[in-house]
Scaffold this motif. Structure first.
Motif, mmCIF file in Angstrom:
data_model
loop_
_atom_site.group_PDB
_atom_site.id
_atom_site.type_symbol
_atom_site.label_atom_id
_atom_site.label_comp_id
_atom_site.label_asym_id
_atom_site.label_seq_id
_atom_site.Cartn_x
_atom_site.Cartn_y
_atom_site.Cartn_z
ATOM 1 N N VAL A 12 0.840 -1.197 0.000
ATOM 2 C CA VAL A 12 0.000 0.000 0.000
ATOM 3 C C VAL A 12 0.875 1.247 0.000
ATOM 4 O O VAL A 12 1.840 1.333 0.754
ATOM 5 C CB VAL A 12 -0.926 0.006 1.241
ATOM 6 C CG1 VAL A 12 -1.718 1.294 1.334
ATOM 7 C CG2 VAL A 12 -1.849 -1.194 1.200
ATOM 8 N N THR A 13 0.516 2.195 -0.859
ATOM 9 C CA THR A 13 1.229 3.471 -0.890
ATOM 10 C C THR A 13 0.233 4.617 -0.793
ATOM 11 O O THR A 13 -0.893 4.527 -1.272
ATOM 12 C CB THR A 13 2.048 3.641 -2.186
ATOM 13 O OG1 THR A 13 1.166 3.570 -3.300
ATOM 14 C CG2 THR A 13 3.129 2.583 -2.301
ATOM 15 N N PHE A 14 0.678 5.671 -0.161
ATOM 16 C CA PHE A 14 -0.074 6.913 -0.065
ATOM 17 C C PHE A 14 0.811 7.990 -0.701
ATOM 18 O O PHE A 14 1.632 8.591 -0.010
ATOM 19 C CB PHE A 14 -0.375 7.261 1.394
ATOM 20 C CG PHE A 14 -1.370 6.341 2.043
ATOM 21 C CD1 PHE A 14 -2.717 6.660 2.040
ATOM 22 C CD2 PHE A 14 -0.966 5.167 2.652
ATOM 23 C CE1 PHE A 14 -3.652 5.832 2.636
ATOM 24 C CE2 PHE A 14 -1.882 4.325 3.246
ATOM 25 C CZ PHE A 14 -3.235 4.658 3.240
ATOM 26 N N ALA B 268 -11.306 8.808 2.005
ATOM 27 C CA ALA B 268 -11.287 8.598 0.556
ATOM 28 C C ALA B 268 -9.897 8.163 0.100
ATOM 29 O O ALA B 268 -9.761 7.267 -0.743
ATOM 30 C CB ALA B 268 -11.717 9.868 -0.171
ATOM 31 N N ALA B 269 -8.857 8.774 0.653
ATOM 32 C CA ALA B 269 -7.490 8.379 0.307
ATOM 33 C C ALA B 269 -7.193 6.967 0.799
ATOM 34 O O ALA B 269 -6.502 6.191 0.128
ATOM 35 C CB ALA B 269 -6.488 9.372 0.897
ATOM 36 N N THR C 213 -9.416 4.449 1.241
ATOM 37 C CA THR C 213 -10.106 3.451 0.422
ATOM 38 C C THR C 213 -9.459 3.320 -0.954
ATOM 39 O O THR C 213 -9.385 2.223 -1.499
ATOM 40 C CB THR C 213 -11.611 3.750 0.287
ATOM 41 O OG1 THR C 213 -11.796 5.055 -0.264
ATOM 42 C CG2 THR C 213 -12.307 3.633 1.629
ATOM 43 N N THR C 214 -8.969 4.418 -1.493
ATOM 44 C CA THR C 214 -8.263 4.360 -2.778
ATOM 45 C C THR C 214 -6.983 3.555 -2.639
ATOM 46 O O THR C 214 -6.689 2.692 -3.465
ATOM 47 C CB THR C 214 -7.951 5.786 -3.284
ATOM 48 O OG1 THR C 214 -9.186 6.484 -3.483
ATOM 49 C CG2 THR C 214 -7.160 5.749 -4.577
ATOM 50 N N ALA C 215 -6.218 3.821 -1.590
ATOM 51 C CA ALA C 215 -4.930 3.145 -1.400
ATOM 52 C C ALA C 215 -5.081 1.646 -1.175
ATOM 53 O O ALA C 215 -4.256 0.862 -1.649
ATOM 54 C CB ALA C 215 -4.174 3.783 -0.231
ATOM 55 N N ILE C 216 -6.115 1.244 -0.454
ATOM 56 C CA ILE C 216 -6.257 -0.185 -0.153
ATOM 57 C C ILE C 216 -7.201 -0.903 -1.119
ATOM 58 O O ILE C 216 -7.390 -2.112 -1.015
ATOM 59 C CB ILE C 216 -6.703 -0.430 1.307
ATOM 60 C CG1 ILE C 216 -8.119 0.099 1.565
ATOM 61 C CG2 ILE C 216 -5.692 0.173 2.284
ATOM 62 C CD1 ILE C 216 -8.652 -0.252 2.946
ATOM 63 N N GLY C 217 -7.796 -0.156 -2.046
ATOM 64 C CA GLY C 217 -8.679 -0.761 -3.036
ATOM 65 C C GLY C 217 -10.007 -1.227 -2.468
ATOM 66 O O GLY C 217 -10.572 -2.209 -2.927
ATOM 67 N N ALA C 218 -10.502 -0.511 -1.476
ATOM 68 C CA ALA C 218 -11.776 -0.884 -0.844
ATOM 69 C C ALA C 218 -12.889 0.047 -1.300
ATOM 70 O O ALA C 218 -12.653 1.217 -1.606
ATOM 71 C CB ALA C 218 -11.644 -0.829 0.674
ATOM 72 N N ASP C 219 -14.083 -0.461 -1.313
ATOM 73 C CA ASP C 219 -15.258 0.333 -1.625
ATOM 74 C C ASP C 219 -15.528 1.268 -0.442
ATOM 75 O O ASP C 219 -15.490 0.826 0.713
ATOM 76 C CB ASP C 219 -16.446 -0.617 -1.841
ATOM 77 C CG ASP C 219 -17.713 0.137 -2.119
ATOM 78 O OD1 ASP C 219 -17.856 0.647 -3.236
ATOM 79 O OD2 ASP C 219 -18.567 0.203 -1.199
ATOM 80 N N PRO C 220 -15.778 2.561 -0.691
ATOM 81 C CA PRO C 220 -16.050 3.483 0.420
ATOM 82 C C PRO C 220 -17.228 3.049 1.292
ATOM 83 O O PRO C 220 -17.196 3.225 2.511
ATOM 84 C CB PRO C 220 -16.343 4.814 -0.272
ATOM 85 C CG PRO C 220 -15.645 4.712 -1.587
ATOM 86 C CD PRO C 220 -15.725 3.257 -1.981
ATOM 87 N N SER D 117 -16.625 19.660 3.110
ATOM 88 C CA SER D 117 -17.851 19.102 2.539
ATOM 89 C C SER D 117 -17.842 17.589 2.697
ATOM 90 O O SER D 117 -16.840 16.931 2.438
ATOM 91 C CB SER D 117 -17.989 19.482 1.069
ATOM 92 O OG SER D 117 -16.920 18.952 0.332
ATOM 93 N N GLY D 118 -18.928 17.073 3.179
ATOM 94 C CA GLY D 118 -19.020 15.640 3.428
ATOM 95 C C GLY D 118 -18.424 15.224 4.760
ATOM 96 O O GLY D 118 -18.561 14.094 5.172
ATOM 97 N N SER D 119 -17.758 16.136 5.458
ATOM 98 C CA SER D 119 -17.119 15.852 6.739
ATOM 99 C C SER D 119 -16.364 14.526 6.735
ATOM 100 O O SER D 119 -16.705 13.590 7.462
ATOM 101 C CB SER D 119 -18.154 15.863 7.870
ATOM 102 O OG SER D 119 -18.741 17.120 7.953
ATOM 103 N N PRO D 120 -15.309 14.416 5.919
ATOM 104 C CA PRO D 120 -14.580 13.149 5.852
ATOM 105 C C PRO D 120 -13.879 12.839 7.169
ATOM 106 O O PRO D 120 -13.499 13.746 7.911
ATOM 107 C CB PRO D 120 -13.551 13.388 4.744
ATOM 108 C CG PRO D 120 -13.348 14.869 4.734
ATOM 109 C CD PRO D 120 -14.672 15.462 5.127
ATOM 110 N N LEU D 121 -13.738 11.571 7.442
ATOM 111 C CA LEU D 121 -12.958 11.146 8.595
ATOM 112 C C LEU D 121 -11.495 11.146 8.186
ATOM 113 O O LEU D 121 -11.163 10.936 7.018
ATOM 114 C CB LEU D 121 -13.391 9.753 9.036
ATOM 115 C CG LEU D 121 -14.832 9.681 9.533
ATOM 116 C CD1 LEU D 121 -15.221 8.241 9.801
ATOM 117 C CD2 LEU D 121 -15.011 10.516 10.781
#
Length: 165
Positions: free
Chosen positions: A33-35, A47-48, A50-57, A82-86
Protein backbone atom coordinates in the motif's frame (compact mmCIF):
# COMPACT_ATOMS: atom_id res chain seq x y z
CA UNK A 1 -42.42 0.97 -7.97
CA UNK A 2 -41.88 2.12 -11.52
CA UNK A 3 -44.75 2.64 -13.91
CA UNK A 4 -44.28 1.10 -17.34
CA UNK A 5 -45.87 3.73 -19.60
CA UNK A 6 -46.24 1.44 -22.62
CA UNK A 7 -49.00 -0.64 -21.01
CA UNK A 8 -49.85 1.37 -17.92
CA UNK A 9 -48.75 -1.47 -15.66
CA UNK A 10 -46.64 -1.15 -12.56
CA UNK A 11 -43.52 -3.23 -12.04
CA UNK A 12 -41.06 -3.30 -9.15
CA UNK A 13 -37.92 -1.17 -9.42
CA UNK A 14 -34.76 -3.12 -10.18
CA UNK A 15 -32.42 -3.57 -7.24
CA UNK A 16 -28.74 -3.52 -7.97
CA UNK A 17 -26.53 -5.31 -5.47
CA UNK A 18 -22.78 -4.91 -5.79
CA UNK A 19 -20.04 -6.74 -3.99
CA UNK A 20 -17.32 -4.55 -2.50
CA UNK A 21 -14.26 -4.19 -4.72
CA UNK A 22 -12.14 -5.83 -2.04
CA UNK A 23 -13.57 -7.94 0.80
CA UNK A 24 -12.10 -7.32 4.25
CA UNK A 25 -10.30 -10.66 4.19
CA UNK A 26 -8.57 -9.78 0.90
CA UNK A 27 -7.08 -6.42 1.82
CA UNK A 28 -3.49 -5.94 0.65
CA UNK A 29 -0.43 -6.29 2.85
CA UNK A 30 0.89 -3.06 4.36
CA UNK A 31 4.01 -3.36 2.18
CA UNK A 32 1.79 -3.23 -0.94
CA UNK A 33 0.00 0.00 0.00
CA UNK A 34 1.23 3.47 -0.89
CA UNK A 35 -0.07 6.91 -0.06
CA UNK A 36 1.57 9.13 -2.69
CA UNK A 37 2.79 12.52 -1.57
CA UNK A 38 2.44 11.98 2.18
CA UNK A 39 4.58 10.57 4.97
CA UNK A 40 3.48 7.75 7.26
CA UNK A 41 2.82 10.19 10.13
CA UNK A 42 0.57 12.28 7.87
CA UNK A 43 -3.21 12.43 8.16
CA UNK A 44 -5.28 11.33 5.14
CA UNK A 45 -9.00 11.26 4.47
CA UNK A 46 -11.04 8.09 4.34
CA UNK A 47 -11.29 8.60 0.56
CA UNK A 48 -7.49 8.38 0.31
CA UNK A 49 -7.52 5.28 2.51
CA UNK A 50 -10.11 3.45 0.42
CA UNK A 51 -8.26 4.36 -2.78
CA UNK A 52 -4.93 3.15 -1.40
CA UNK A 53 -6.26 -0.19 -0.15
CA UNK A 54 -8.68 -0.76 -3.04
CA UNK A 55 -11.78 -0.88 -0.84
CA UNK A 56 -15.26 0.33 -1.63
CA UNK A 57 -16.05 3.48 0.42
CA UNK A 58 -19.39 2.00 1.47
CA UNK A 59 -17.68 -1.16 2.67
CA UNK A 60 -15.17 0.97 4.61
CA UNK A 61 -18.05 2.72 6.38
CA UNK A 62 -19.63 -0.61 7.29
CA UNK A 63 -16.30 -1.88 8.65
CA UNK A 64 -15.83 1.37 10.61
CA UNK A 65 -19.34 1.15 12.07
CA UNK A 66 -18.56 -2.40 13.15
CA UNK A 67 -15.32 -1.12 14.74
CA UNK A 68 -13.14 -3.21 12.44
CA UNK A 69 -10.98 -0.29 11.26
CA UNK A 70 -8.52 1.88 13.14
CA UNK A 71 -10.06 4.82 14.96
CA UNK A 72 -9.98 8.10 13.05
CA UNK A 73 -8.10 11.07 14.42
CA UNK A 74 -10.23 13.45 16.54
CA UNK A 75 -12.61 15.37 14.29
CA UNK A 76 -12.11 18.49 16.46
CA UNK A 77 -8.57 18.70 15.04
CA UNK A 78 -9.83 19.50 11.53
CA UNK A 79 -11.81 22.21 9.80
CA UNK A 80 -15.16 21.01 8.58
CA UNK A 81 -15.09 20.06 4.92
CA UNK A 82 -17.85 19.10 2.54
CA UNK A 83 -19.02 15.64 3.43
CA UNK A 84 -17.12 15.85 6.74
CA UNK A 85 -14.58 13.15 5.85
CA UNK A 86 -12.96 11.15 8.60
CA UNK A 87 -9.21 11.50 8.86
CA UNK A 88 -6.71 8.75 9.70
CA UNK A 89 -2.97 8.68 10.24
CA UNK A 90 -1.22 6.67 7.51
CA UNK A 91 0.80 4.73 10.10
CA UNK A 92 -2.43 3.62 11.81
CA UNK A 93 -3.74 2.22 8.52
CA UNK A 94 -0.46 0.44 7.74
CA UNK A 95 -0.21 -1.05 11.24
CA UNK A 96 -3.84 -2.19 11.04
CA UNK A 97 -3.26 -3.88 7.68
CA UNK A 98 -0.17 -5.64 9.03
CA UNK A 99 -1.98 -6.82 12.17
CA UNK A 100 -4.81 -8.28 10.04
CA UNK A 101 -2.21 -10.59 8.45
CA UNK A 102 -0.50 -11.42 11.72
CA UNK A 103 2.52 -9.23 10.90
CA UNK A 104 4.10 -6.87 13.38
CA UNK A 105 4.43 -3.29 12.22
CA UNK A 106 4.28 -0.53 14.79
CA UNK A 107 3.98 3.22 14.40
CA UNK A 108 7.66 4.09 15.01
CA UNK A 109 8.70 1.51 12.42
CA UNK A 110 6.36 2.95 9.77
CA UNK A 111 7.74 6.41 10.48
CA UNK A 112 11.34 5.17 10.34
CA UNK A 113 10.68 3.44 7.01
CA UNK A 114 9.06 6.61 5.66
CA UNK A 115 12.06 8.71 6.67
CA UNK A 116 14.39 6.27 4.90
CA UNK A 117 12.26 5.83 1.77
CA UNK A 118 10.96 9.36 1.30
CA UNK A 119 13.77 11.48 2.73
CA UNK A 120 16.84 9.24 2.60
CA UNK A 121 17.36 9.49 6.36
CA UNK A 122 18.44 6.32 8.13
CA UNK A 123 17.41 6.79 11.76
CA UNK A 124 17.10 4.01 14.32
CA UNK A 125 16.54 5.88 17.60
CA UNK A 126 12.73 6.08 18.21
CA UNK A 127 13.05 9.45 19.94
CA UNK A 128 14.91 10.86 16.95
CA UNK A 129 12.31 9.40 14.58
CA UNK A 130 9.54 11.18 16.54
CA UNK A 131 11.48 14.47 16.52
CA UNK A 132 12.02 14.29 12.76
CA UNK A 133 8.35 13.42 12.12
CA UNK A 134 7.38 16.41 14.27
CA UNK A 135 9.82 18.67 12.40
CA UNK A 136 8.57 17.65 8.96
CA UNK A 137 4.91 17.81 10.00
CA UNK A 138 5.40 21.31 11.43
CA UNK A 139 7.15 22.38 8.21
CA UNK A 140 4.28 20.99 6.10
CA UNK A 141 1.88 23.20 8.02
CA UNK A 142 -1.80 22.92 8.82
CA UNK A 143 -2.93 22.44 5.18
CA UNK A 144 -2.14 19.10 3.67
CA UNK A 145 -2.77 17.44 0.31
CA UNK A 146 -6.15 15.79 -0.08
CA UNK A 147 -8.20 18.50 1.60
CA UNK A 148 -6.97 17.98 5.17
CA UNK A 149 -6.89 21.29 7.02
CA UNK A 150 -6.24 21.56 10.75
CA UNK A 151 -7.74 24.05 13.15
CA UNK A 152 -5.01 25.99 15.01
CA UNK A 153 -5.65 24.01 18.20
CA UNK A 154 -5.93 20.76 16.24
CA UNK A 155 -2.58 21.35 14.55
CA UNK A 156 -0.93 22.00 17.92
CA UNK A 157 -2.47 18.80 19.34
CA UNK A 158 -1.49 16.80 16.24
CA UNK A 159 2.13 17.96 16.54
CA UNK A 160 2.13 17.09 20.24
CA UNK A 161 0.79 13.60 19.39
CA UNK A 162 3.78 12.99 17.15
CA UNK A 163 6.18 13.49 20.03
CA UNK A 164 4.10 11.35 22.38
CA UNK A 165 3.49 8.41 20.02
Amino acid sequence: MIQDNSFGSVRPAAVIMRKPATPLRDLPAASEVTFPGVFSWSPVTSAAVTTAIGADPGAWNVWRNRRLTPAPLPSAWFRRASGSPLVYRVSDILSWLAARRGDQLDTPTTWRLSLARDLGQEVTDPAEVRKLAHLYARAAGPRLPGGVTFTPTGFRDYLASLLAA
